[in-house]
Design an enzyme around this catalytic site. Structure first.
Site, PDB file in Angstrom:
ATOM      1  N   TYR A  76     -52.563  84.740  34.280  1.00 54.12           N
ATOM      2  CA  TYR A  76     -52.437  84.045  35.569  1.00 54.12           C
ATOM      3  C   TYR A  76     -51.909  85.003  36.654  1.00 54.12           C
ATOM      4  O   TYR A  76     -52.443  85.065  37.756  1.00 54.12           O
ATOM      5  CB  TYR A  76     -51.504  82.849  35.378  1.00 54.12           C
ATOM      6  CG  TYR A  76     -51.324  81.959  36.577  1.00 54.12           C
ATOM      7  CD1 TYR A  76     -52.300  81.028  36.930  1.00 54.12           C
ATOM      8  CD2 TYR A  76     -50.162  82.021  37.352  1.00 54.12           C
ATOM      9  CE1 TYR A  76     -52.116  80.191  38.036  1.00 54.12           C
ATOM     10  CE2 TYR A  76     -49.977  81.189  38.441  1.00 54.12           C
ATOM     11  CZ  TYR A  76     -50.960  80.267  38.774  1.00 54.12           C
ATOM     12  OH  TYR A  76     -50.770  79.444  39.861  1.00 54.12           O
ATOM     13  N   LYS A 120     -53.729  86.204  40.116  1.00 54.67           N
ATOM     14  CA  LYS A 120     -53.151  85.931  41.436  1.00 54.67           C
ATOM     15  C   LYS A 120     -52.838  87.228  42.197  1.00 54.67           C
ATOM     16  O   LYS A 120     -52.909  87.268  43.424  1.00 54.67           O
ATOM     17  CB  LYS A 120     -51.898  85.055  41.284  1.00 54.67           C
ATOM     18  CG  LYS A 120     -52.196  83.667  40.728  1.00 54.67           C
ATOM     19  CD  LYS A 120     -53.142  82.883  41.627  1.00 54.67           C
ATOM     20  CE  LYS A 120     -53.391  81.469  41.178  1.00 54.67           C
ATOM     21  NZ  LYS A 120     -54.302  80.738  42.074  1.00 54.67           N
TER      22      LYS A 120
HETATM   23  P1  NAD Z   1     -54.098  71.337  39.800  1.00 50.40           P
HETATM   24  O1  NAD Z   1     -54.392  71.610  38.377  1.00 50.40           O
HETATM   25  O2  NAD Z   1     -53.477  70.029  40.168  1.00 50.40           O
HETATM   26  O3  NAD Z   1     -55.409  71.519  40.693  1.00 50.40           O
HETATM   27  C1  NAD Z   1     -56.329  72.546  40.445  1.00 50.40           C
HETATM   28  C2  NAD Z   1     -57.679  72.047  40.919  1.00 50.40           C
HETATM   29  O4  NAD Z   1     -58.653  73.067  40.638  1.00 50.40           O
HETATM   30  C3  NAD Z   1     -58.114  70.776  40.176  1.00 50.40           C
HETATM   31  O5  NAD Z   1     -58.632  69.860  41.123  1.00 50.40           O
HETATM   32  C4  NAD Z   1     -59.219  71.285  39.258  1.00 50.40           C
HETATM   33  O6  NAD Z   1     -60.211  70.292  38.992  1.00 50.40           O
HETATM   34  C5  NAD Z   1     -59.793  72.419  40.083  1.00 50.40           C
HETATM   35  N1  NAD Z   1     -60.559  73.371  39.270  1.00 50.40           N
HETATM   36  C6  NAD Z   1     -60.199  73.937  38.099  1.00 50.40           C
HETATM   37  N2  NAD Z   1     -61.204  74.721  37.649  1.00 50.40           N
HETATM   38  C7  NAD Z   1     -62.202  74.641  38.571  1.00 50.40           C
HETATM   39  C8  NAD Z   1     -63.486  75.230  38.676  1.00 50.40           C
HETATM   40  N3  NAD Z   1     -63.962  76.059  37.739  1.00 50.40           N
HETATM   41  N4  NAD Z   1     -64.260  74.933  39.748  1.00 50.40           N
HETATM   42  C9  NAD Z   1     -63.804  74.082  40.702  1.00 50.40           C
HETATM   43  N5  NAD Z   1     -62.589  73.501  40.655  1.00 50.40           N
HETATM   44  C10 NAD Z   1     -61.806  73.770  39.604  1.00 50.40           C
HETATM   45  O7  NAD Z   1     -53.187  72.534  40.300  1.00 50.40           O
HETATM   46  P2  NAD Z   1     -52.393  72.762  41.682  1.00 50.40           P
HETATM   47  O8  NAD Z   1     -50.974  72.874  41.330  1.00 50.40           O
HETATM   48  O9  NAD Z   1     -52.837  71.820  42.722  1.00 50.40           O
HETATM   49  O10 NAD Z   1     -52.911  74.249  42.028  1.00 50.40           O
HETATM   50  C11 NAD Z   1     -53.818  74.551  43.067  1.00 50.40           C
HETATM   51  C12 NAD Z   1     -53.793  76.040  43.291  1.00 50.40           C
HETATM   52  O11 NAD Z   1     -52.476  76.439  43.655  1.00 50.40           O
HETATM   53  C13 NAD Z   1     -54.160  76.846  42.059  1.00 50.40           C
HETATM   54  O12 NAD Z   1     -54.910  77.978  42.440  1.00 50.40           O
HETATM   55  C14 NAD Z   1     -52.808  77.260  41.523  1.00 50.40           C
HETATM   56  O13 NAD Z   1     -52.899  78.431  40.749  1.00 50.40           O
HETATM   57  C15 NAD Z   1     -52.049  77.475  42.810  1.00 50.40           C
HETATM   58  N6  NAD Z   1     -50.599  77.430  42.669  1.00 50.40           N
HETATM   59  C16 NAD Z   1     -49.956  76.309  42.249  1.00 50.40           C
HETATM   60  C17 NAD Z   1     -48.571  76.324  42.152  1.00 50.40           C
HETATM   61  C18 NAD Z   1     -47.789  75.128  41.712  1.00 50.40           C
HETATM   62  O14 NAD Z   1     -46.567  75.244  41.560  1.00 50.40           O
HETATM   63  N7  NAD Z   1     -48.404  73.984  41.538  1.00 50.40           N
HETATM   64  C19 NAD Z   1     -47.863  77.480  42.462  1.00 50.40           C
HETATM   65  C20 NAD Z   1     -48.550  78.612  42.881  1.00 50.40           C
HETATM   66  C21 NAD Z   1     -49.917  78.578  42.997  1.00 50.40           C
END
Ligand code: NAD
Length: 247
Positions: free
Chosen positions: A155, A159
């Site tokens: 991951y 990133k």
């Molecule tokens: P989440 O799992 O709730 O949402 C991720 C979304 O991506 C989901 O809707 C999923 O269906 C979609 N997805 C996954 N694989 C896919 C694909 N191949 N094609 C299209 N869509 C796809 O996670 P989140 O927490 O909302 O994370 C969103 C983004 O933010 C991600 O990139 C995650 O790495 C990043 N992020 C999240 C956090 C956190 O604390 N939640 C922190 C840093 C970064």
């Protein structure tokens, strides 16, 4: 109404941060084209909700990790919406494990969905941006991509790769008035983080200077800045939305 008349494409918006971005963008007058990977019912529900803000909304079932699917998506979205002004690469997954136990498949899947998807989508949508000589690309990275994290080598690598990609594209496309920036969220409370143990979550909160996890709206508002004309002279940047965690 900072985005009135603009059209944004958001990947993985049926839940979590992507959904929060879609909501804030629609509230600010943006037309929204968003993708989802599996839950059609959630996507249709979100379409309905966003439409109530009087903007045009359409969802597309599309795999961001597939180059062909992103090419097809770009042509469909362009014919449905005519122009696209903002691209948000948000889709992401985790497959956490210590390196000792991390399978090749878990490494490859995370790189494909989190990093290769950013290449796929940016390449597919850059044609339109180049033609109209404007565009804002916003990539969702993570503070883990800046500092690393034990148990998340796949991951963190994906990133960190996004940050290198974002800066390179900013250099390549700046002369065409196309901006490329990244958001690096810290600990944001979503379905992704809900999988974590309660004690771990509390430990995270305690270590944050602002003493709370972030909300999807905190991240969406940072995206709003990069998408809007408030940031027309900002490109190649990584904005940490982390409650001061990396300070
Ligand atoms: P989440 O799992 O709730 O949402 C991720 C979304 O991506 C989901 O809707 C999923 O269906 C979609 N997805 C996954 N694989 C896919 C694909 N191949 N094609 C299209 N869509 C796809 O996670 P989140 O927490 O909302 O994370 C969103 C983004 O933010 C991600 O990139 C995650 O790495 C990043 N992020 C999240 C956090 C956190 O604390 N939640 C922190 C840093 C970064």
């Amino acid at each position: 109404m900072l985005l009135k008349g603009k059209t944004a494409v958001i990947t993985g918006a049926s839940r979590g941060i992507g959904r929060g971005i879609a909501e804030v963008f629609a509230q600010n007058g943006a037309n929204v084209a968003f993708t989802y990977s599996s839950s059609e019912s959630k996507a249709l529900e979100l379409e309905k909700e966003l439409s109530s803000y009087g903007v045009k909304v359409k969802s597309y079932k599309s795999d961001a990790a597939s180059f062909e699917a992103c090419e097809l998506l770009a042509s469909e979205v362009t014919s449905d919406f005519e122009t696209v002004d903002v691209l948000i690469n948000n889709a992401g997954i985790t497959r956490d494990n210590l390196l000792m136990r991390m399978s090749e498949e878990d490494f490859d899947d995370v790189i494909r969905v989190n990093l290769k998807s950013v290449f796929n989508m940016t390449k597919a949508f850059q044609r339109g941006f180049l033609k109209q000589r404007s565009g804002s690309i916003i990539n969702v990275s993570s503070i883990v991509g800046v500092k690393g994290n034990a148990g998340q080598a796949n991951y963190a690598a994906s990133k960190a790769g996004i940050i290198g990609f974002t800066k390179s594209i900013a250099l390549e496309l700046g002369s065409r008035n196309i901006r490329s920036n990244a958001i690096a969220p810290g600990f944001i409370e979503t379905e992704m983080t809900a999988q974590l143990d309660d004690a771990v979550v509390q430990q995270w909160r305690d270590g944050i200077p602002l003493k709370r996890g972030g909300t999807v709206t905190d991240v969406a508002n940072a995206c709003l800045f990069f998408a809007s004309d408030l940031s027309t002279y900002v490109t190649g940047q990584v904005l940490l939305v982390d409650g001061g965690m990396l300070t």
